[in-house]
Design an enzyme around this catalytic site. Structure first.
Site, short mmCIF file in Angstrom:
data_model
loop_
_atom_site.label_atom_id
_atom_site.label_comp_id
_atom_site.label_asym_id
_atom_site.label_seq_id
_atom_site.Cartn_x
_atom_site.Cartn_y
_atom_site.Cartn_z
N LYS A 1 34.68 39.70 38.22
CA LYS A 1 33.62 40.36 39.30
C LYS A 1 32.51 40.69 38.20
O LYS A 1 31.73 40.05 37.74
CB LYS A 1 34.16 41.53 39.99
N HIS B 1 36.52 46.60 41.84
CA HIS B 1 34.92 46.81 42.31
C HIS B 1 34.60 48.10 41.62
O HIS B 1 33.18 48.19 41.84
CB HIS B 1 34.89 46.68 43.86
N SER C 1 36.85 47.29 48.66
CA SER C 1 36.08 46.29 48.81
C SER C 1 35.24 46.06 50.05
O SER C 1 34.17 45.46 50.04
CB SER C 1 36.80 44.96 48.26
C1 LIG Z 1 38.93 40.92 43.93
C2 LIG Z 1 39.98 41.98 43.65
C3 LIG Z 1 41.40 41.48 43.02
C4 LIG Z 1 41.76 40.27 42.60
O1 LIG Z 1 40.82 39.66 41.37
P1 LIG Z 1 40.47 38.42 40.76
O2 LIG Z 1 40.14 38.61 39.38
O3 LIG Z 1 39.68 37.79 41.47
O4 LIG Z 1 41.82 37.59 40.96
C5 LIG Z 1 42.15 42.45 43.04
N1 LIG Z 1 42.13 43.69 43.40
C6 LIG Z 1 40.86 44.06 44.05
C7 LIG Z 1 40.90 45.67 44.73
C8 LIG Z 1 39.91 43.10 44.22
O5 LIG Z 1 38.82 43.57 45.06
#
Ligand SMILES: *Cc1c(COP(=O)(O)O)cnc(C)c1O
Length: 396
Positions: free
Chosen positions: A242, A210, A182
């Site tokens: 996301k 992502h 990320s």
């Molecule tokens: C954003 C993210 C999460 C968390 O996801 P949410 O649905 O926002 O709780 C978990 N793992 C990774 C790698 C992320 O980038």
């Protein structure tokens, strides 16, 4: 004498303030779109994870409204008691079919998915080896387990192999990695990682938060991109918060994975099921990405254009290969100042420093989406050019 709550709060906040880590988020005054209003200012938004523009997409809103009307505002119970609605099961079947996996389960968020799945799967005597840059929710999930934990150097299959040679067990061996990282926007080298894992009888666990909706055919994800989606020794988890525009998480893989998680994943067992409107939006998202191929095309066209133009202006995008496009500034003060100046020019992009990213690599993280127009990106690039020159980051 004991510490009062006021003393605790004041002391903690002062220490955060002194170390420059006190966060006060900017506030959006409109929906999270490519162009939106933030703290009263019209901006091009390069700060969201809204890769496909689904956070405010008409098809998703329509389905959310339909499910809201038909199924109500809440699920009414945890999944195992009386909260499993037909639409939850349908969404899970849809995800398993989309991901080409034997089963899939939906949880409340990507964060709780990592806690739930890692907590459910791993026991004392197991070995888990995790990439050093893995997401906080993986780190927290691993804290919940009694498995032996090791960390390999970022994206380094040779270092992973060294650890697998040094530490053997009769228990389960699990290699854990983000699919797309990320902060850097780089890809896990899944071909090499899975090959090493297989050689040592280990299972690979990919958090594709992502990568889902971004990588692979119709956004099927990083595991699909590398051709491992049918594999029983690869577990995919990810977020529905996301690219998919709503909120939630999923775990997909082996045909029996879902059944075990239903019985053991603590967030699934003890937290109320997802709201119907959210389920509707997510069901529509999975259909929409397959119905409208221009979404993925625009996401990747915009990504290539923005990266190439930033490089042409003299910025270092740190070798990123996905829509996550960091711009390196080095020192946190420079990244934060650049972010502030960009904002003044109507560009919303967030500066990140230690401890979110390693020391000396403070950056602004930009995320390009399918929804950005060429005009939006040109506006942002113009602002970058001005700010880069004024800060002496790029040549005048
Ligand atoms: C954003 C993210 C999460 C968390 O996801 P949410 O649905 O926002 O709780 C978990 N793992 C990774 C790698 C992320 O980038």
């Amino acid at each position: 004498m004991s510490t009062s709550l006021s003393e605790r709060l004041n002391a903690e906040l002062s220490s955060l303030r002194e170390s420059g880590l006190l966060i006060s988020p900017r506030v959006l005054d409109a929906a999270n779109r490519a162009r939106t209003r933030v703290d009263g200012r019209e901006v091009v938004n390069l700060a969201s994870n809204n890769y496909l523009g689904f956070a405010d997409h008409p098809a998703l809103k329509a389905r959310a409204a339909e499910y809201l009307e038909k199924w109500g505002v809440g699920a009414g119970a945890v999944r195992t008691i009386a909260g499993t609605l037909r639409i939850h099961e349908e969404l899970e079947e849809q995800i398993a079919a989309f991901k080409h996996t034997g089963s899939a389960l939906v949880l409340h968020s990507g964060f709780t998915t990592n806690q739930g799945v890692l907590g459910a799967l791993l026991r004392e005597g197991d070995l888990v080896i995790s990439d050093e840059l893995n997401h906080a929710s993986i780190i927290d999930g691993l804290r919940l387990t009694k498995a032996t934990k090791k960390v390999y150097r970022h994206a380094d299959a040779a270092d992973l192999e060294r650890l697998l040679q040094e530490h053997d067990t009769d228990g389960l061996k699990l290699v854990v990695t983000d699919g797309v990282f990320s902060m850097d926007g780089d890809l896990a080298p899944l071909d090499a990682l899975v090959a090493v894992a297989r050689k040592h009888g280990a299972v690979t666990y990919v958090d594709d938060a992502h990568g889902s909706g971004v990588m692979g055919e119709s956004g099927r994800g990083t595991v699909h991109h590398f051709g491992f989606e049918y594999a029983d020794d690869v577990i995919q988890v990810g977020t529905l918060s996301k690219a998919w525009g709503g909120v939630g998480g999923y775990a997909a893989g082996h045909a029996n994975l879902r059944q075990l998680l239903i019985n053991r994943a603590r967030p699934y067992l003890f937290s109320t099921a997802q709201a119907p409107a959210t389920v509707g939006a997510l069901a529509a998202a999975l259909e929409e990405v397959q119905r409208d191929p221009t979404l993925m095309e625009r996401l990747w066209d915009n990504t290539r254009y923005f990266k190439a133009e930033l490089a042409r202006l003299g910025f270092d995008t740190m070798g990123s290969v996905t829509p996550i496009t960091p711009v390196l500034f080095g020192e946190p003060a420079a990244a934060f100042e650049a972010s502030r100046r960009l904002f003044e020019q109507g560009v919303f992009a967030v500066g990140l420093g230690f401890p979110t990213v390693p020391r000396g690599s403070a950056r602004i993280r930009n995320i390009v989406t399918a929804e950005h127009t060429r005009d939006d990106l040109d506006h942002a690039l113009q602002a970058y050019q001005t700010v880069g020159r004024s800060l002496g980051v790029t040549a005048a």
